[in-house]
Design an enzyme around this catalytic site. Structure first.
Site, PDB file in Angstrom:
ATOM      1  N   ARG A  73      -9.990  28.915  12.347  1.00 41.16           N
ATOM      2  CA  ARG A  73      -9.282  27.710  11.916  1.00 41.16           C
ATOM      3  C   ARG A  73      -8.385  28.072  10.745  1.00 41.16           C
ATOM      4  NH1 ARG A  73     -11.197  22.921   8.113  1.00 41.16           N
ATOM      5  NH2 ARG A  73      -9.193  21.856   8.176  1.00 41.16           N
ATOM      6  N   HIS A 124      -2.859  20.647   5.496  1.00 42.76           N
ATOM      7  CA  HIS A 124      -3.943  20.953   4.553  1.00 42.76           C
ATOM      8  C   HIS A 124      -3.346  20.867   3.143  1.00 42.76           C
ATOM      9  CE1 HIS A 124      -8.061  23.089   4.309  1.00 42.76           C
ATOM     10  NE2 HIS A 124      -7.711  22.850   3.056  1.00 42.76           N
ATOM     11  N   GLU A 161      -9.242  16.699   5.376  1.00 49.17           N
ATOM     12  CA  GLU A 161      -9.834  15.956   4.265  1.00 49.17           C
ATOM     13  C   GLU A 161      -8.866  14.966   3.616  1.00 49.17           C
ATOM     14  OE1 GLU A 161     -11.529  18.827   1.562  1.00 49.17           O
ATOM     15  OE2 GLU A 161     -13.112  19.362   2.969  1.00 49.17           O
ATOM     16  N   ASN A 182     -16.343  18.272   7.556  1.00 46.43           N
ATOM     17  CA  ASN A 182     -16.437  19.230   6.447  1.00 46.43           C
ATOM     18  C   ASN A 182     -17.534  18.728   5.528  1.00 46.43           C
ATOM     19  OD1 ASN A 182     -14.085  20.140   7.623  1.00 46.43           O
ATOM     20  ND2 ASN A 182     -12.832  20.004   5.774  1.00 46.43           N
ATOM     21  N   GLU A 222     -15.833  22.809   8.263  1.00 42.57           N
ATOM     22  CA  GLU A 222     -16.004  23.590   7.026  1.00 42.57           C
ATOM     23  C   GLU A 222     -17.442  23.458   6.561  1.00 42.57           C
ATOM     24  OE1 GLU A 222     -13.364  22.878   3.712  1.00 42.57           O
ATOM     25  OE2 GLU A 222     -11.622  22.758   5.043  1.00 42.57           O
TER      26      GLU A 222
HETATM   27  O1  IFM Z   1     -11.250  25.177  -0.500  1.00 43.76           O
HETATM   28  C1  IFM Z   1     -11.520  23.877  -0.087  1.00 43.76           C
HETATM   29  C2  IFM Z   1     -10.753  23.547   1.179  1.00 43.76           C
HETATM   30  O2  IFM Z   1      -9.396  23.722   1.009  1.00 43.76           O
HETATM   31  C3  IFM Z   1     -11.015  22.119   1.580  1.00 43.76           C
HETATM   32  N1  IFM Z   1     -12.425  21.826   1.637  1.00 43.76           N
HETATM   33  C4  IFM Z   1     -13.236  22.228   0.526  1.00 43.76           C
HETATM   34  C5  IFM Z   1     -12.990  23.686   0.185  1.00 43.76           C
HETATM   35  C6  IFM Z   1     -13.864  24.106  -1.021  1.00 43.76           C
HETATM   36  O3  IFM Z   1     -13.570  23.332  -2.138  1.00 43.76           O
END
Ligand code: IFM
Length: 443
Positions: free
Chosen positions: A80, A124, A169, A290, A352
């Site tokens: 990903r 992102h 997110e 995530n 994630e």
């Molecule tokens: O690094 C970040 C990512 O970009 C988005 N989710 C959380 C990760 C850790 O903070």
């Protein structure tokens, strides 16, 4: 570190790792890339813990072949990554910059040659600065721009990408970037940031339509979730927990799954136009989850601008970010999603899951990270428990392949299965890399 054998997972379960463009690519001005809000933010003195920027990051733009070899060596079936909107549309609108798309074309082909499925995130957090100057996600037009950009990317890559993820997110981008001002673009609007929620979700829905029109590749969104642990016994504590849950977890899920916005959040009715909720509720193939940690909540003091107070959770080990290590939170979260949304819930992939520790090479140059192994072991078992209880989970992506540029924390937090020595860009697989390969993927 030795851990007990991992329980069985289905043969077609998707094991992967995840990264994002601004955190690893570097090459900030290469091949016509325009500035993003994160370039602007990182270059503003005082915004980043160590004063660093993503100008070079892991130099993945030039070292992607070496990084794909690391993926192949790990044996993951999917990778990903995210596409930098300002590489594709340097000013956020208009025709695609072919050189920007060429990079992702090369990356996708190199992944396929290595038998790794490309899973591409379209946004992102690196909004083209020109769009921010025109109002950014506070402005409804950005949703339409996002769908146009999605269409340009799909025109080039849809024949080879195996899963599209529209947004990463959106809650974090709204809350940290527009509510609290600690992420780009650095706005401190508190609840006046709600238009950012609606316009991201609208952009998601419009992008889903654009992607569907281009082909048959499955489509997902990657939401950040944090199950609430109410701290306190009072009715006010419970109400505070419910308010936080509505904000962090339900705001970006209820409308996607056809339930509209949580009533308790009281979104400005004028924001949501006729038909918007139908666009947002376009069917999804996968819900990306995530997960990092649960959140402790109690009732706020009377003079607080927020209807809840976040409190530390006692009794858990902690990562270098001081986040509690709570695999039970992931199991509870998955069961909770199933209970809340039932038949409306699409299959889930954990898009994630990971942790930061202060990893570094020992005298022999080895990087041993037993805490990360323990973290992943616990969280993967938690996923299996949820599956045993009937939740459909079809994939798990570790955050992250490489140590990388962790937003406002700069280079001070290391999340990788692979250590990166930033001055030399030398990559050293950590012991968690071998563990994930041998004890999870190739068991
Ligand atoms: O690094 C970040 C990512 O970009 C988005 N989710 C959380 C990760 C850790 O903070």
């Amino acid at each position: 570190m030795t851990t007990p054998p991992m329980p069985e997972f289905p043969a077609d379960f998707r094991w992967g790792v995840a990264t994002s463009a601004y955190q690893i690519e570097g090459a900030a001005t290469a091949d016509g890339r325009g500035p993003s809000i994160w370039d602007t933010f990182a270059h503003t003195p005082g915004r980043i813990a160590d004063g660093s920027t993503g100008d070079e990051a892991c130099d993945h733009y030039h070292r992607y072949a070496e990084d794909v070899a690391l993926l192949a060596g790990l044996g993951v079936s999917a990778y990903r990554f995210s596409i930098a909107w300002p590489r594709v549309q340097p000013a956020g609108a208009g025709p695609a910059n072919p050189a920007g798309l060429d990079f992702y074309d090369r990356l996708v082909d190199t992944l396929l040659d290595a038998a790794v499925d490309p899973v591409a995130t379209l946004f992102h957090w690196d909004l083209p600065q020109a769009l921010e100057d025109a109002g950014g996600w506070l402005h409804r037009d950005t949703a339409a721009r996002f769908a146009e950009y999605a269409d340009l990317v799909a025109a080039r890559l849809d024949d080879r990408v195996k899963l599209w993820i529209t947004l990463n997110e959106p809650f974090i981008h709204m809350s940290l970037g527009h509510g609290m001002g600690v992420h780009a673009p650095g706005r401190m609007l508190l609840f006046d940031a709600f238009p950012v929620a609606h316009h991201q979700l609208l952009g998601h829905g419009l992008a889903v339509a654009a992607l569907r029109a281009r082909g048959t590749t499955p489509v997902a969104i990657a939401n950040n979730y944090s199950p609430v642990r109410v701290s306190g016994e009072t009715e006010a504590d419970r109400a505070a927990g419910a308010a936080y849950d509505a904000l962090h977890n339900r705001l970006f899920t209820d409308p996607l799954l056809g339930l509209g916005y949580p009533e308790e959040l009281d979104l400005d009715a004028a924001l949501v136009r006729d038909g918007d909720l139908d666009v947002i509720a376009a069917p999804l193939d996968v819900l990306g989850v995530n997960y990092y940690n649960p959140t402790g909540i109690r009732a706020a003091e009377e003079d607080s601008p927020l209807p809840f107070e976040i409190v530390p959770l006692a009794g858990y080990p902690r990562t270098a970010f001081d986040w509690p290590v709570a695999p039970d939170g992931l199991r509870d979260l998955l069961l909770g999603l199933r209970d809340a949304y039932g038949e409306a819930l699409p299959p889930i992939q954990i898009t994630e899951s990971g942790c930061a520790y202060h990893d570094g090479p020992d005298g022999q140059g080895r990087v041993d990270d037993p805490e990360r192994i323990a973290y992943l072991d616990g969280h993967i078992r938690a996923v299996r428990e949820a599956m045993d209880a009937g939740v459909a989970v079809t994939g798990y992506f570790v955050w992250s392949l490489l140590d990388n540029w962790e937003w406002a924390e700069g280079f001070t937090k290391r999340f990788g299965l692979v250590h990166v020595d930033y001055p030399t860009q030398r990559r050293t697989p950590k012991s968690s890399y071998a563990w994930f390969r041998d004890r999870v993927i190739r068991r």
